[in-house]
Each structure stands twice: as C-alpha cells, then as structure tokens.
Design a protein around this motif. Sequence first.
Motif, PDB file in Angstrom:
ATOM      1  N   HIS A  74       2.169  33.164  40.311  1.00 47.93           N
ATOM      2  CA  HIS A  74       2.745  34.350  39.666  1.00 47.93           C
ATOM      3  C   HIS A  74       3.169  34.023  38.244  1.00 47.93           C
ATOM      4  CE1 HIS A  74       5.515  37.658  38.736  1.00 47.93           C
ATOM      5  NE2 HIS A  74       4.858  38.347  39.630  1.00 47.93           N
ATOM      6  N   GLY A 106       6.403  44.478  40.013  1.00 47.09           N
ATOM      7  CA  GLY A 106       6.222  44.064  38.612  1.00 47.09           C
ATOM      8  C   GLY A 106       5.670  45.203  37.771  1.00 47.09           C
ATOM      9  N   GLY A 140       3.338  43.723  46.328  1.00 44.50           N
ATOM     10  CA  GLY A 140       4.347  43.084  45.474  1.00 44.50           C
ATOM     11  C   GLY A 140       4.104  43.391  44.006  1.00 44.50           C
ATOM     12  N   TYR A 167      -9.641  44.065  43.134  1.00 42.34           N
ATOM     13  CA  TYR A 167      -9.016  44.944  44.142  1.00 42.34           C
ATOM     14  C   TYR A 167     -10.070  45.681  44.977  1.00 42.34           C
ATOM     15  CZ  TYR A 167      -4.033  44.724  42.726  1.00 42.34           C
ATOM     16  OH  TYR A 167      -2.736  44.327  42.486  1.00 42.34           O
ATOM     17  N   LEU A 178       1.476  40.358  28.574  1.00 40.77           N
ATOM     18  CA  LEU A 178       1.225  41.802  28.614  1.00 40.77           C
ATOM     19  C   LEU A 178       1.408  42.537  27.297  1.00 40.77           C
ATOM     20  CD1 LEU A 178       2.288  42.936  32.107  1.00 40.77           C
ATOM     21  CD2 LEU A 178       0.058  43.080  31.031  1.00 40.77           C
ATOM     22  N   LEU A 234       0.128  33.476  36.036  1.00 43.30           N
ATOM     23  CA  LEU A 234      -0.536  34.753  35.776  1.00 43.30           C
ATOM     24  C   LEU A 234       0.234  35.558  34.735  1.00 43.30           C
ATOM     25  CD1 LEU A 234      -2.977  36.280  36.750  1.00 43.30           C
ATOM     26  CD2 LEU A 234      -1.624  37.269  38.571  1.00 43.30           C
ATOM     27  N   GLU A 235       1.539  35.588  34.900  1.00 42.88           N
ATOM     28  CA  GLU A 235       2.376  36.331  33.957  1.00 42.88           C
ATOM     29  C   GLU A 235       2.208  35.785  32.542  1.00 42.88           C
ATOM     30  OE1 GLU A 235       6.808  37.478  33.978  1.00 42.88           O
ATOM     31  OE2 GLU A 235       6.292  37.168  36.082  1.00 42.88           O
ATOM     32  N   ARG A 287       7.100  33.802  48.864  1.00 43.21           N
ATOM     33  CA  ARG A 287       7.510  33.602  47.466  1.00 43.21           C
ATOM     34  C   ARG A 287       7.249  32.172  47.036  1.00 43.21           C
ATOM     35  NH1 ARG A 287      13.005  37.170  47.822  1.00 43.21           N
ATOM     36  NH2 ARG A 287      12.025  39.152  47.299  1.00 43.21           N
ATOM     37  N   TYR A 306       0.552  41.632  50.762  1.00 43.80           N
ATOM     38  CA  TYR A 306       1.776  41.166  50.105  1.00 43.80           C
ATOM     39  C   TYR A 306       1.540  41.079  48.593  1.00 43.80           C
ATOM     40  CZ  TYR A 306       5.098  37.875  48.109  1.00 43.80           C
ATOM     41  OH  TYR A 306       6.021  37.281  47.286  1.00 43.80           O
ATOM     42  N   LEU A 344       9.274  36.122  53.945  1.00 46.67           N
ATOM     43  CA  LEU A 344       9.293  36.461  52.516  1.00 46.67           C
ATOM     44  C   LEU A 344       9.620  35.229  51.676  1.00 46.67           C
ATOM     45  CD1 LEU A 344       8.913  38.756  50.531  1.00 46.67           C
ATOM     46  CD2 LEU A 344      11.330  39.318  50.777  1.00 46.67           C
ATOM     47  N   ARG A 352       6.514  48.154  37.555  1.00 48.51           N
ATOM     48  CA  ARG A 352       7.546  48.983  36.919  1.00 48.51           C
ATOM     49  C   ARG A 352       7.949  48.414  35.566  1.00 48.51           C
ATOM     50  NH1 ARG A 352      11.898  49.693  41.466  1.00 48.51           N
ATOM     51  NH2 ARG A 352      11.602  47.447  41.470  1.00 48.51           N
ATOM     52  N   GLN A 353       7.964  47.065  35.493  1.00 49.11           N
ATOM     53  CA  GLN A 353       8.293  46.415  34.224  1.00 49.11           C
ATOM     54  C   GLN A 353       7.167  46.653  33.212  1.00 49.11           C
ATOM     55  OE1 GLN A 353       9.992  42.511  34.750  1.00 49.11           O
ATOM     56  NE2 GLN A 353       8.898  41.726  32.995  1.00 49.11           N
ATOM     57  N   LEU A 362      -7.042  35.664  42.416  1.00 52.70           N
ATOM     58  CA  LEU A 362      -6.844  36.670  41.369  1.00 52.70           C
ATOM     59  C   LEU A 362      -6.566  35.995  40.021  1.00 52.70           C
ATOM     60  CD1 LEU A 362      -6.388  39.794  40.837  1.00 52.70           C
ATOM     61  CD2 LEU A 362      -3.974  39.321  41.125  1.00 52.70           C
ATOM     62  N   PHE A 405      -3.717  35.302  45.803  1.00 53.22           N
ATOM     63  CA  PHE A 405      -3.037  35.174  44.506  1.00 53.22           C
ATOM     64  C   PHE A 405      -3.778  34.186  43.613  1.00 53.22           C
ATOM     65  CE2 PHE A 405       1.348  36.801  43.477  1.00 53.22           C
ATOM     66  CZ  PHE A 405       1.133  36.824  42.113  1.00 53.22           C
TER      67      PHE A 405
HETATM   68  C1  HEM Z   1       2.533  40.112  33.353  1.00 52.39           C
HETATM   69  C2  HEM Z   1       2.401  40.617  34.540  1.00 52.39           C
HETATM   70  C3  HEM Z   1       3.497  40.657  35.559  1.00 52.39           C
HETATM   71  C4  HEM Z   1       4.829  40.775  35.413  1.00 52.39           C
HETATM   72  C5  HEM Z   1       5.616  40.905  34.120  1.00 52.39           C
HETATM   73  C6  HEM Z   1       5.413  40.740  36.726  1.00 52.39           C
HETATM   74  C7  HEM Z   1       6.750  40.859  36.987  1.00 52.39           C
HETATM   75  C8  HEM Z   1       7.303  40.889  38.234  1.00 52.39           C
HETATM   76  C9  HEM Z   1       8.705  41.124  38.529  1.00 52.39           C
HETATM   77  C10 HEM Z   1       9.774  41.402  37.468  1.00 52.39           C
HETATM   78  C11 HEM Z   1       8.852  41.063  39.866  1.00 52.39           C
HETATM   79  C12 HEM Z   1      10.165  41.221  40.654  1.00 52.39           C
HETATM   80  C13 HEM Z   1      10.437  42.692  40.771  1.00 52.39           C
HETATM   81  C14 HEM Z   1      11.585  43.036  41.692  1.00 52.39           C
HETATM   82  O1  HEM Z   1      12.051  42.193  42.466  1.00 52.39           O
HETATM   83  O2  HEM Z   1      12.007  44.214  41.627  1.00 52.39           O
HETATM   84  C15 HEM Z   1       7.562  40.810  40.437  1.00 52.39           C
HETATM   85  C16 HEM Z   1       7.326  40.682  41.777  1.00 52.39           C
HETATM   86  C17 HEM Z   1       6.075  40.458  42.308  1.00 52.39           C
HETATM   87  N1  HEM Z   1       4.879  40.435  41.614  1.00 52.39           N
HETATM   88 FE1  HEM Z   1       4.662  40.442  39.644  1.00 52.39          FE
HETATM   89  N2  HEM Z   1       4.424  40.614  37.637  1.00 52.39           N
HETATM   90  C18 HEM Z   1       3.234  40.576  36.964  1.00 52.39           C
HETATM   91  C19 HEM Z   1       1.999  40.495  37.488  1.00 52.39           C
HETATM   92  C20 HEM Z   1       1.722  40.433  38.832  1.00 52.39           C
HETATM   93  C21 HEM Z   1       0.409  40.451  39.402  1.00 52.39           C
HETATM   94  C22 HEM Z   1      -0.899  40.584  38.601  1.00 52.39           C
HETATM   95  C23 HEM Z   1       0.559  40.335  40.736  1.00 52.39           C
HETATM   96  C24 HEM Z   1      -0.485  40.310  41.797  1.00 52.39           C
HETATM   97  C25 HEM Z   1      -1.498  41.158  41.833  1.00 52.39           C
HETATM   98  C26 HEM Z   1       1.977  40.258  41.007  1.00 52.39           C
HETATM   99  C27 HEM Z   1       2.542  40.127  42.253  1.00 52.39           C
HETATM  100  C28 HEM Z   1       3.881  40.183  42.519  1.00 52.39           C
HETATM  101  C29 HEM Z   1       4.450  40.016  43.840  1.00 52.39           C
HETATM  102  C30 HEM Z   1       3.687  39.711  45.130  1.00 52.39           C
HETATM  103  C31 HEM Z   1       5.823  40.222  43.706  1.00 52.39           C
HETATM  104  C32 HEM Z   1       6.852  40.264  44.837  1.00 52.39           C
HETATM  105  C33 HEM Z   1       7.643  39.004  44.963  1.00 52.39           C
HETATM  106  C34 HEM Z   1       8.614  39.132  46.136  1.00 52.39           C
HETATM  107  O3  HEM Z   1       9.613  39.860  46.005  1.00 52.39           O
HETATM  108  O4  HEM Z   1       8.335  38.516  47.150  1.00 52.39           O
HETATM  109  N3  HEM Z   1       2.650  40.324  39.832  1.00 52.39           N
HETATM  110  N4  HEM Z   1       6.647  40.708  39.433  1.00 52.39           N
END
Ligand code: HEM
Length: 190
Positions: free
Chosen positions: A17, A117, A113, A47, A26, A20-21, A10, A109, A6, A119-120, A178, A175
């Motif tokens: 990430h 995000g 994963g 997807y 958003l 992308l964010e 990361r 992954y 993991l 949920r936010q 995407l 990633f």
């Molecule tokens: C603006 C868009 C996004 C926001 C605000 C966002 C926000 C976040 C947040 C807050 C987390 C941590 C959540 C936690 O630990 O509970 C997270 C984890 C993650 N997000 Fe995003 N995300 C966004 C877009 C994406 C996209 C489009 C992807 C891929 C399709 C992605 C892939 C992941 C992955 C793989 C993790 C897991 C990281 C880990 O714990 O190893 N995210 N994201």
Amino acid sequence: MPSEILRQLRAATLADHQRLERFLALEWRTSELGRYRDLLTAFLAYYEPLETALGRLTWNGSGVDFEDRRKAGWLRADLAHCGLAAGAVGPRAEVPPVPDLPAAFGALYVTEGATLGGRQILRGLGASTLPRRFFASYGEAVPERWNEFLGALERQAAASAEASAAIVRTARDVFAGLRAWFQRTLPAAL
Ligand code: HEM
C-alpha cells in the motif's frame, strides 16, 4: 480494536500500500487529463478480469452481494468521459486465481478497502472537471459498506484456519499484483 483477520490483512499489505501510494503520486497523476486517463485505464485493466473471476463464484449466504460491489462499470463510465472507448483500453492484466470464497474475500478486501482511500483522492480532485465516479464509489455510504463487508469477512475467516490463510494470501497477491501492474504500465511520476 481491529479483528484478528483485519490485523493480518493490514500487516500483509501495508508495504505494498505504501509503495503504491508513493508510486501513484496522486497530485501529479490527477493534474492532467492524459495522466488521469492512464491511471483509470490501469485500474480497469486489473479490476475487470478480477471482477470477471469473482463474478463466477456463488456468493449466496456469504453476507456480500458481489454484483452490488462491482467497480469496473464506474471506471468505464469515467473513461468514456475522458474520451476513451472501452475497446481502446488495451491488454488486461493477469490476476491471481480466486477459486473459492475465502480467496474472493481476500481479493475483495483490496478493492473494497480502496474505497476508503478513494475519499482522500476525491478531495484531491477538488473542483477539477475530471470524472470521479470510480473514486466516489459508494459516496456517503462508504463507511457503512466497509463495515458490512468487514462483518462478512470476519465470518468467512472464522470458518477455519485454512480459510483465514487463503484470505490473507490472496489479498497479498492481489495487492502485489496490482502494484506490479501499475509500475509496469504507468509512467513514473516526474
Ligand atoms: C495514492 C493512492 C492512495 C491513497 C492516498 C490511499 C489512502 C488510503 C487511506 C487514507 C486509507 C485509510 C482510510 C480510512 O481508514 O478511512 C486507505 C485504506 C486502504 N486502501 Fe488506500 N490509498 C491509495 C491507494 C490504494 C489502492 C490503489 C488500493 C488498492 C486497490 C488501496 C487499498 C486500500 C485498502 C485495502 C485499505 C484498507 C486498509 C484497512 O483498513 O484495512 N489503496 N488508503
């Protein structure tokens, strides 16, 4: 303490990430139906071919029921609510190859994963009428489903150094792919 795999995942995907964010911005993308529809369209176009490739593999004994982790159907349902037929989605993306289970775990992954995000993002949608099946994903079960996935991922990575390397390589490629797809097909936020 995150596991070694993991930690590597990361590190390998952190920059993409963050980019992308930033690119997705958003608040802007979820403030108008047309923009939101474009966002879901871009997700589906990436997807769907990825899930088609993942669905060709044999997941028996991997600890993951892939059929229960598909997300393109949620995107199609949301798009239908936005007034867009699946046939109107346009070209699908070219996705990195996923020839075997280690590569598949790397790809998963990224999409699993994203449910964290999500949920936010869901909170950001607030009381709007935009459909949110995709971002709601597993609902209350998101943490539990993530932990279940992590357990299977760790077992997969423990098989060999090659397996572990293939997981990280594919996650990075999926990633990056995407992010590139979004930047190519979506308008930049104003
Ligand atoms: C603006 C868009 C996004 C926001 C605000 C966002 C926000 C976040 C947040 C807050 C987390 C941590 C959540 C936690 O630990 O509970 C997270 C984890 C993650 N997000 Fe995003 N995300 C966004 C877009 C994406 C996209 C489009 C992807 C891929 C399709 C992605 C892939 C992941 C992955 C793989 C993790 C897991 C990281 C880990 O714990 O190893 N995210 N994201």
